[in-house]
Design a protein around this motif. Structure first.
Motif, PDB file in Angstrom:
ATOM      1  N   TYR A  34      -3.457   3.544   4.366  1.00  0.00           N
ATOM      2  CA  TYR A  34      -3.462   4.999   3.893  1.00  0.00           C
ATOM      3  C   TYR A  34      -1.900   5.520   3.427  1.00  0.00           C
ATOM      4  O   TYR A  34      -1.997   6.227   2.646  1.00  0.00           O
ATOM      5  CB  TYR A  34      -3.997   5.718   5.144  1.00  0.00           C
ATOM      6  N   LEU A  37      -2.025   4.418  -0.097  1.00  0.00           N
ATOM      7  CA  LEU A  37      -2.955   5.335  -0.921  1.00  0.00           C
ATOM      8  C   LEU A  37      -2.127   6.576  -1.132  1.00  0.00           C
ATOM      9  O   LEU A  37      -2.280   7.167  -2.165  1.00  0.00           O
ATOM     10  CB  LEU A  37      -4.080   5.228   0.071  1.00  0.00           C
ATOM     11  N   SER A  40       0.719   6.553  -3.407  1.00  0.00           N
ATOM     12  CA  SER A  40       0.387   6.148  -4.887  1.00  0.00           C
ATOM     13  C   SER A  40      -0.272   7.424  -5.496  1.00  0.00           C
ATOM     14  O   SER A  40      -0.295   7.656  -6.719  1.00  0.00           O
ATOM     15  CB  SER A  40      -0.852   5.200  -4.798  1.00  0.00           C
TER      16      SER A  40
END
Length: 293
Positions: A34, A37, A40
């Motif tokens: 996570y 994620l 990003s």
């Protein structure tokens, strides 16, 4: 031999459980799944809100290829081979030292345990970054290594996900050199490593992002998109054919050792390398390219 087989088995089981626990959010402070994620998505939003090259589409050329590279190199590669290989080589290294009458701890020249927490983190970060800077230069200077590094330089439009487009052999080299460095400086925790790693991911994403970002005076310390774009330039002067701006997170090494090069903004320069029009376009063929060469 059975000891090494057990290490390989435990590595696969342990990392698979780590991935499952990360996705289930049973791991918090070092949840790379996570964490990657979130970083990003954040940098991608910055690209959309503050684009440097306004004509470049949100889903730029090879966006999904790079997105796959991100998760393959960050997770699947570890699961397939890297963790098992790293743990096995680590044990072989320690066994080899033991047979010579040495221990892993005997290699240490610095005892970081005695340093204040902030200084320990800072020293670890700076030393590792310098080692990576030197390793990066090797990838450009030697044709055998350059054939692997071409995968990263095959990017034709820069974006955050290009940060993690690299051949699977690169982390083998980087991690091997870092392992020796860790043996020498030692004395840090898993949390220390996670903190530095997440920080490096943020800077690495920003370096490759299509963001109109200027660090001001800090550009002489931290790598940035307006500096790193020149590292990916297809055309460079003859005296710089082996590359420029090798900094990973810190730019200071390039300024100190005169490998910096920013002749102008670089906003619209052509990216790639000589002959890249013949370079494979898909993940499998890019992975096989240096092996065939």
């Amino acid at each position: 031999m059975s000891k090494y087989i057990e290490i390989i088995r435990d590595s696969y089981i342990g990392y698979w459980n780590y991935i499952k626990q990360s996705i289930a959010f049973e791991i918090h402070w070092d949840n790379y799944f996570y964490g990657l994620l979130f970083i990003s998505l954040l940098v991608w939003c910055l690209e959309i809100w503050f684009p440097w090259r306004k004509y470049q589409p949100i889903f730029r050329k090879d966006f999904w290829l790079d997105f796959f590279y991100m998760f393959f190199n960050f997770f699947l590669l570890n699961l397939i081979v890297l963790i098992a290989l790293s743990n096995t080589v680590s044990q072989l290294f320690m066994d080899g030292l033991h047979s010579l009458g040495y221990s892993f701890e005997s290699l240490r020249i610095i005892d970081l345990d005695s340093f204040p927490y902030v200084l320990r983190i800072l020293l670890f970060f700076v030393v590792i970054d310098f080692v990576q800077w030197g390793t990066h230069i090797l990838l450009h200077r030697y044709s055998f290594l350059w054939n692997f590094h071409k995968v990263h330089h095959s990017v034709k439009e820069m974006g955050f996900a290009a940060h993690l487009r690299y051949h699977w052999m690169e982390p083998v080299l980087y991690n091997s050199v870092k392992y020796i460095t860790v043996a020498i400086i030692g004395g840090f925790s898993v949390k220390d490593v996670a903190f530095v790693h997440f920080f490096n991911i943020v800077i690495g994403h920003l370096n490759h992002a299509n963001i109109n970002l200027d660090y001001g005076v800090f550009k002489y310390i931290f790598n940035n998109p307006k500096m790193h774009i020149w590292h990916h330039a297809k055309e460079l002067p003859d005296d710089k054919k082996n590359g420029v701006n090798f900094g990973i997170t810190l730019s200071i090494w390039d300024f100190i050792f005169k490998t910096n090069y920013i002749p102008h903004s670089g906003k619209d320069i052509v990216l790639g390398f000589e002959g890249d029009e013949k370079f494979p376009k898909n993940f499998v063929d890019q992975g096989l390219y240096p092996l065939k060469k």
